[in-house]
Design a protein around this motif. Structure first.
Motif, mmCIF file in Angstrom:
data_model
loop_
_atom_site.group_PDB
_atom_site.id
_atom_site.type_symbol
_atom_site.label_atom_id
_atom_site.label_comp_id
_atom_site.label_asym_id
_atom_site.label_seq_id
_atom_site.Cartn_x
_atom_site.Cartn_y
_atom_site.Cartn_z
ATOM 1 N N LEU A 1 0.931 -1.123 0.073
ATOM 2 C CA LEU A 1 0.034 0.003 -0.128
ATOM 3 C C LEU A 1 0.740 1.080 -0.095
ATOM 4 N N ILE A 2 0.644 2.000 -0.978
ATOM 5 C CA ILE A 2 1.425 3.298 -0.922
ATOM 6 C C ILE A 2 0.526 4.531 -1.166
ATOM 7 N N ALA A 3 0.764 5.711 -0.905
ATOM 8 C CA ALA A 3 0.066 6.832 -1.018
ATOM 9 C C ALA A 3 0.659 8.165 -1.289
ATOM 10 N N SER A 4 -0.282 8.661 -2.013
ATOM 11 C CA SER A 4 0.398 9.950 -2.669
ATOM 12 C C SER A 4 -0.652 11.283 -2.592
ATOM 13 N N PRO A 5 -0.003 12.285 -1.838
ATOM 14 C CA PRO A 5 -0.952 13.210 -1.745
ATOM 15 C C PRO A 5 -1.280 14.014 -3.409
ATOM 16 N N SER A 6 -2.488 14.434 -3.559
ATOM 17 C CA SER A 6 -2.863 14.476 -4.858
ATOM 18 C C SER A 6 -3.730 15.844 -4.919
ATOM 19 N N GLY A 7 -3.469 16.489 -5.854
ATOM 20 C CA GLY A 7 -4.307 17.867 -5.999
ATOM 21 C C GLY A 7 -5.514 17.796 -6.639
ATOM 22 N N SER A 8 -6.259 18.995 -6.640
ATOM 23 C CA SER A 8 -7.550 18.883 -7.235
ATOM 24 C C SER A 8 -7.589 18.596 -8.714
#
Ligand SMILES: *Cc1c(COP(=O)(O)O)cnc(C)c1O
Length: 353
Positions: A158-165
């Motif tokens: 499980l990886i995670a990426s902060p993402s823009g609008s």
């Protein structure tokens, strides 16, 4: 489940929220666990984010044994963090696993993994409306052998990426073309599974469409090439007169959670929604006679994506004067309202951490 946590000694910092884009920045950690037939899943751990090492004969590199999910952690205005219908993603991932002969994961264990991981990475959940922490769970076959059979070893991560609008520049309807050569999948194939191979096989059509000035393709079914299936990597819906139509799940269509949620929101508001076969001929008729009022794609990334123009061969049709329609806008407002906790959730969809 006992998850061992090893914290990074070099924590990163969140980029400015208006410069996040999609899937480019990753958080400080990642979750990993291993699987062996007979032993089950073992060694669940959160470790510093980094490269992984694979045997060159690893199954995933040769035979494409890989499945994934995509969901988001949302920051509410009160500062708390929540997920949207995570159990739907968990169940779908296990359905995908079954199709691809990969091991399933216990539902409660998976929920605990998501929760523990998002809590560990809490500072990476951005704060502005429309931004989110995108979560990408995935499982791949990892036998160190070239024999072709159901895998005996696998890895879940499980990886995670902060993402823009998605709509930093406003919601602009897109131009779509009918794909008449390639098909995404066929009935009996892997269309209903979220597997990497489906994407590998469908990027060519998307690239071709972009070269011609379109954002994506509208897929037809792989058997008769007659019925509408999906748009790019999203489900698709149409408002034809008083009816909202979305292709029924025949096995070659990915059962989207946004699709399901749109149907439930629309029904709760009294709209007539039909899950049925929709032929390209019927759609063209509706565009010619002016009864096609709105068309939109739906998926976790965009929520809804209005279609402003549709090309069928040489003919281009404009939908709702190229503007977002009222139903599309209403769905966007209700779903994003619930996801970011701006409005009450009458459906019990949010899962607060
Ligand atoms: C993930 C996906 C969707 C959308 O599913 P959501 O659960 O709504 O995000 C639709 N089509 C394809 C091909 C997909 O991979």
């Amino acid at each position: 489940m006992k998850i061992k946590i090893t914290k990074t000694t070099t924590p990163g910092t969140m980029p400015s929220e208006d410069q996040l884009g999609f899937g480019k920045v990753f958080t400080d950690h990642m979750f990993i666990m291993d699987y062996e037939a007979g032993k089950g899943w073992y060694d669940p751990r959160i470790v510093p984010f980094g490269r992984i090492s694979l045997h060159p004969a690893s199954t995933v590199l040769h035979y494409g044994a890989e499945i994934f999910e995509g969901l988001k952690a949302y920051r509410r205005e009160d500062g708390g963090v929540q997920l949207f219908r995570p159990m739907e993603n968990i169940k779908r991932m296990n359905n995908s696993a079954e199709r691809m002969s990969l091991p399933a994961i216990d539902e409660q264990d998976m929920l605990e993994i998501l929760e523990t991981f998002v809590k560990t990475e809490e500072k990476w959940v951005p704060r502005s409306f429309g931004t989110s922490l995108y979560l990408r769970p995935f499982t791949f076959g990892n036998d160190e052998s070239l024999g072709v059979h159901a895998v005996k070893s696998a890895t879940f991560m499980l990886i995670a990426s902060p993402s823009g609008s998605y709509y930093a520049e406003g919601i602009n309807p897109v131009k779509i073309m009918i794909e008449s050569e390639d098909v995404r999948t066929v009935r009996g194939g892997t269309g209903y599974a979220k597997c990497g191979g489906n994407y590998a096989a469908s990027t060519r059509a998307g690239e071709k469409a972009m070269k011609k000035g379109y954002s994506q393709v509208l897929w037809l079914d792989g058997v008769e090439r007659k019925y509408i299936e999906e748009v790019g990597a999203m489900n698709v819906m149409f408002k034809i007169g008083g009816e909202i139509v979305t292709p029924k799940l025949t096995g070659s269509i990915l059962p989207g959670i946004t699709r399901k949620s749109c149907i439930e929101v629309l029904k709760s508001k009294g709209y007539t929604v039909s899950e049925r076969l929709l032929s390209l001929d019927e759609l063209v008729e509706a565009m010619k006679s002016g009864t096609l009022e709105e068309a939109w794609g739906c998926g976790t990334a965009a929520v809804v994506s209005p279609i402003g123009q549709l090309a069928v061969g040489e003919d281009e049709y404009e939908i709702n004067d190229g503007k977002i329609g009222a139903v599309t806008q209403e769905l966007y407002d209700v779903l994003t309202g619930i996801q970011w906790g701006k409005i009450e959730d009458p459906f019990g969809w949010v899962y607060k951490l």
